[in-house]
Design an enzyme around this catalytic site. Structure first.
Site, short mmCIF file in Angstrom:
data_model
loop_
_atom_site.label_atom_id
_atom_site.label_comp_id
_atom_site.label_asym_id
_atom_site.label_seq_id
_atom_site.Cartn_x
_atom_site.Cartn_y
_atom_site.Cartn_z
N ARG A 274 43.29 47.98 53.52
CA ARG A 274 42.75 48.92 52.52
C ARG A 274 43.05 50.31 53.05
O ARG A 274 42.47 50.74 54.06
CB ARG A 274 41.25 48.69 52.33
CG ARG A 274 40.61 49.55 51.23
CD ARG A 274 39.14 49.19 51.13
NE ARG A 274 38.42 50.00 50.18
CZ ARG A 274 38.21 49.69 48.90
NH1 ARG A 274 38.72 48.57 48.42
NH2 ARG A 274 37.51 50.49 48.10
N HIS B 125 45.58 48.43 43.03
CA HIS B 125 44.43 47.64 43.48
C HIS B 125 44.56 46.23 42.89
O HIS B 125 43.77 45.82 42.04
CB HIS B 125 43.13 48.31 43.04
CG HIS B 125 41.90 47.82 43.74
ND1 HIS B 125 41.93 46.83 44.71
CD2 HIS B 125 40.58 48.16 43.59
CE1 HIS B 125 40.70 46.59 45.13
NE2 HIS B 125 39.87 47.38 44.47
N GLN C 129 41.57 43.49 42.74
CA GLN C 129 40.57 43.71 41.70
C GLN C 129 41.03 43.13 40.37
O GLN C 129 40.24 42.55 39.62
CB GLN C 129 40.30 45.21 41.55
CG GLN C 129 39.24 45.54 40.51
CD GLN C 129 37.86 45.04 40.89
OE1 GLN C 129 37.37 45.33 41.97
NE2 GLN C 129 37.23 44.27 40.00
N ASP D 49 36.98 53.44 35.12
CA ASP D 49 36.76 53.66 36.55
C ASP D 49 36.18 55.07 36.70
O ASP D 49 36.15 55.84 35.74
CB ASP D 49 38.08 53.52 37.31
CG ASP D 49 37.93 53.46 38.83
OD1 ASP D 49 36.77 53.36 39.30
OD2 ASP D 49 38.95 53.52 39.53
N CYS E 109 35.28 48.30 37.92
CA CYS E 109 35.51 47.79 39.28
C CYS E 109 34.40 48.17 40.25
O CYS E 109 34.30 47.55 41.32
CB CYS E 109 36.87 48.26 39.79
SG CYS E 109 37.02 50.06 39.94
N ARG F 13 35.45 38.64 42.84
CA ARG F 13 36.35 39.06 43.92
C ARG F 13 36.41 37.98 45.00
O ARG F 13 37.48 37.70 45.55
CB ARG F 13 35.85 40.39 44.53
CG ARG F 13 36.01 41.61 43.66
CD ARG F 13 37.46 42.06 43.53
NE ARG F 13 38.04 42.38 44.82
CZ ARG F 13 37.91 43.55 45.46
NH1 ARG F 13 37.18 44.52 44.92
NH2 ARG F 13 38.50 43.76 46.61
#
Length: 306
Positions: free
Chosen positions: A105, A132, A135, A220, A260, A288
């Site tokens: 990450r 991402h 996700q 988001d 998310c 996830r």
């Protein structure tokens, strides 16, 4: 067999993407029925390299390896020589001698690609400034669980053309659905990513019209990690782009809302939106764990019959 990495959704074929979603659902159902009895990764280690903070990513990957009978090793810049300037490729080669798979990450997608190019073990993108993809596996899994095949359906992204938006564009290509992106001028996704999606993706400016008849709406935060100094400007530029219950009322009667997380109530969403039954963000967050289990299993073992 060549080492497989997962840096964007496009590292999988569309058929492999659909397999992973179905496999994740199967793994989740098995966990509910039998508990964590499926342990294919005894004595296997996942290295988790974090240059950005995390809640869902760390907990889901660490739990995934624990439930699979393996071990997850948390590494921050303070804990590694990467934080003291060791070349990315050198770290990649060293860790490949010691661990079975690596999750990163980080900020720079180019740095992630450099790491993967030097790694003899699979590398997973757990978020970069550009993408991402983990996700999106969980998001499409959630959508599929609740509504069946997403092929031919319509999703709406409202907000910045950021890493999540880029991954939604790739998901539209992989899973064959239409994506409407609604953003203010100047906040569009990267043009090359948009161009590659062809007519599956369209740009809109008015959120209320963009969501008309949509099967899924998602958003988001307006200022992602590293953009905090732009918060005030972005709040002004995104005025009118807040997703609310009234906005969802313009979509299909069985619309779903995804985010998310973390969410900023009162900014990109209304104060009460996450309490609306159309919002399935907690199931999305929990998925996830299962989507990443399916991904790790696929990268290390290949296809497994459900």
């Amino acid at each position: 067999m060549a080492t497989r990495h997962f840096l964007t959704l496009l590292d999988l074929s569309p058929e492999e993407s659909r397999y992973l979603v179905q496999r994740a659902i199967s793994i989740k159902n098995g966990l509910k029925t039998h508990g964590p009895t499926y342990t294919p990764f005894a004595n296997r280690t996942l290295a988790m390299i974090f240059e950005k903070s995390s809640t869902r990513t760390r907990v889901s990957f660490e739990t995934a390896m624990a439930q699979f009978g393996g071990h997850a090793l948390f590494l921050s810049p303070r804990d590694t020589q990467l934080g003291r300037g060791e070349p990315i490729g050198d770290t990649a080669r060293v860790l490949a001698e010691m661990v079975d798979i690596v999750m990163i990450r980080t900020f720079s997608h180019q740095g992630l690609e450099e790491y993967a190019a030097a790694s003899d073990v699979p590398v997973i993108n757990a978020l970069t400034d550009d993408y991402h993809p983990c996700q999106l596996l969980a998001d499409v899994m959630t959508w599929t669980e609740l509504r069946g095949s997403v092929r031919g359906r319509t999703a709406v992204w409202i907000g910045d053309g950021n890493n999540m938006c880029h991954s939604w564009i790739n998901a539209a290509r992989q899973f064959d659905f239409q994506l409407r992106i609604c953003c203010p001028e100047g906040y569009e996704p990267h043009q090359d990513i948009l161009d590659a999606a062809g007519d599956r993706v369209t740009i809109h400016r008015d959120p209320m019209s963009a969501v008309e008849g949509a099967d899924l709406v998602t958003t988001d935060v307006w200022a992602s990690m590293g953009q905090e100094e732009e918060q005030a400007k972005r709040e002004a530029d995104f005025a009118g782009f807040q997703v609310s219950e009234a906005m969802l009322d313009r979509a299909a009667s069985d619309v779903l809302f995804l985010h998310c997380l973390p969410a900023h109530r009162g900014e990109e969403i209304s104060e009460t939106l996450l309490d609306d039954p159309r919002a399935v963000v907690w199931q999305e967050a929990g998925n996830r764990l299962h989507a990443q289990k399916a991904l790790i299993e696929f990268l290390l073992l290949g296809r497994v019959e459900s």
